[in-house]
Design a protein around this motif. Sequence first.
Motif, PDB file in Angstrom:
ATOM      1  N   LYS A  19       0.826  -1.204   0.000  1.00 30.61           N
ATOM      2  CA  LYS A  19       0.000   0.000   0.000  1.00 30.61           C
ATOM      3  C   LYS A  19       0.861   1.255   0.000  1.00 30.61           C
ATOM      4  CE  LYS A  19      -4.372  -1.462   2.012  1.00 30.61           C
ATOM      5  NZ  LYS A  19      -5.377  -1.184   3.064  1.00 30.61           N
ATOM      6  N   LYS A  20       1.924   1.238   0.799  1.00 27.26           N
ATOM      7  CA  LYS A  20       2.809   2.400   0.870  1.00 27.26           C
ATOM      8  C   LYS A  20       3.479   2.654  -0.474  1.00 27.26           C
ATOM      9  CE  LYS A  20       6.638   4.486   3.406  1.00 27.26           C
ATOM     10  NZ  LYS A  20       7.286   4.989   2.184  1.00 27.26           N
ATOM     11  N   ALA A  21       3.912   1.608  -1.142  1.00 26.42           N
ATOM     12  CA  ALA A  21       4.554   1.771  -2.447  1.00 26.42           C
ATOM     13  C   ALA A  21       3.584   2.385  -3.451  1.00 26.42           C
ATOM     14  CB  ALA A  21       5.066   0.422  -2.946  1.00 26.42           C
ATOM     15  N   ALA A  22       2.326   1.917  -3.417  1.00 27.56           N
ATOM     16  CA  ALA A  22       1.316   2.462  -4.326  1.00 27.56           C
ATOM     17  C   ALA A  22       1.031   3.924  -4.000  1.00 27.56           C
ATOM     18  CB  ALA A  22       0.038   1.636  -4.243  1.00 27.56           C
ATOM     19  N   ARG A  23       0.953   4.227  -2.708  1.00 30.18           N
ATOM     20  CA  ARG A  23       0.697   5.604  -2.283  1.00 30.18           C
ATOM     21  C   ARG A  23       1.850   6.525  -2.662  1.00 30.18           C
ATOM     22  NH1 ARG A  23      -3.301   9.150  -1.210  1.00 30.18           N
ATOM     23  NH2 ARG A  23      -2.652  10.677   0.345  1.00 30.18           N
ATOM     24  N   ASP A  24       3.075   6.050  -2.440  1.00 27.56           N
ATOM     25  CA  ASP A  24       4.258   6.854  -2.784  1.00 27.56           C
ATOM     26  C   ASP A  24       4.297   7.145  -4.281  1.00 27.56           C
ATOM     27  OD1 ASP A  24       4.989   6.876  -0.157  1.00 27.56           O
ATOM     28  OD2 ASP A  24       6.556   5.353  -0.359  1.00 27.56           O
ATOM     29  N   LYS A  25       3.883   6.162  -5.070  1.00 21.11           N
ATOM     30  CA  LYS A  25       3.868   6.337  -6.524  1.00 21.11           C
ATOM     31  C   LYS A  25       2.880   7.430  -6.925  1.00 21.11           C
ATOM     32  CE  LYS A  25       3.336   3.742 -10.848  1.00 21.11           C
ATOM     33  NZ  LYS A  25       3.048   2.410 -11.443  1.00 21.11           N
ATOM     34  N   ILE A  26       1.722   7.417  -6.287  1.00 20.36           N
ATOM     35  CA  ILE A  26       0.713   8.446  -6.564  1.00 20.36           C
ATOM     36  C   ILE A  26       1.220   9.813  -6.121  1.00 20.36           C
ATOM     37  CG2 ILE A  26      -1.581   9.289  -5.915  1.00 20.36           C
ATOM     38  CD1 ILE A  26      -2.436   6.332  -5.691  1.00 20.36           C
ATOM     39  N   MET A  27       1.787   9.885  -4.915  1.00 19.54           N
ATOM     40  CA  MET A  27       2.247  11.157  -4.376  1.00 19.54           C
ATOM     41  C   MET A  27       3.374  11.752  -5.208  1.00 19.54           C
ATOM     42  SD  MET A  27       0.263  11.914  -1.961  1.00 19.54           S
ATOM     43  CE  MET A  27       1.161  13.305  -1.267  1.00 19.54           C
ATOM     44  N   ALA A  28       4.163  10.919  -5.842  1.00 22.03           N
ATOM     45  CA  ALA A  28       5.271  11.402  -6.666  1.00 22.03           C
ATOM     46  C   ALA A  28       4.782  12.208  -7.864  1.00 22.03           C
ATOM     47  CB  ALA A  28       6.129  10.238  -7.136  1.00 22.03           C
ATOM     48  N   THR A  29       3.526  11.998  -8.249  1.00 23.15           N
ATOM     49  CA  THR A  29       2.973  12.731  -9.403  1.00 23.15           C
ATOM     50  C   THR A  29       2.332  14.053  -8.976  1.00 23.15           C
ATOM     51  OG1 THR A  29       0.768  11.711  -9.272  1.00 23.15           O
ATOM     52  CG2 THR A  29       2.469  10.508 -10.493  1.00 23.15           C
TER      53      THR A  29
END
Length: 206
Positions: A19-29
């Motif tokens: 979940k954190k990896a998916a969230r970090d990916k979204i936040m990076a955009t």
Amino acid sequence: MSDPAPNEDARHAAKMAKKKAARDKIMATKEGEKGLIIVHTGPGKGKSSSGFGMILRCIAHEMPSAVVQFIKGAWQTGERTLIEENFPDLCQFYAMGEGFTWETQDKARDIAAAQKGWEKAKELIRDPEIKMVLLDEINIALRYDYLDIAEVVDFLQTEKPPMTHVVLTGRNAKEELIEIADLVTEMTLIKHPFRSGVKGQKGVEF
């Protein structure tokens, strides 16, 4: 019999890591910032309270802010007392209304008060030093056509400084306002003590 807890802990940790990896990916955009048009509407309680919560955040960050109250001007609310007595250098507070429309029973006076409030709101929003302006209960003035929704929408779209946040509260927000807003929250009424005969109480309603 072996303890299943370690396996459960490992599964939970793996799930949270995913979940954190998916969230970090979204936040990076998400890199941009802008001044937002924020609408709090709906029949439930909490519209003004949420708006004042954001004003207090601004105060905590030493960001200049301002409040224009369109309806509750006759009330000495807790948030008004707190801001005027403790943070007048960080938040300007203008109570322009004279109470709810059914209390004044004078449409011409209500319209004049709403127009006066809107003129003050425009002055505050135009000031680039002010980072957030709360227009408390303006949606009620718009609902009764005490203000021209087309004028309000046009002003917010064309004259609001790019980094200024404007928060507009009150039930029955106009569709035109919802259309241009960046953030819209509808408070849903499920239960309210008023329906059980409990009056508005200090610290909860005001």
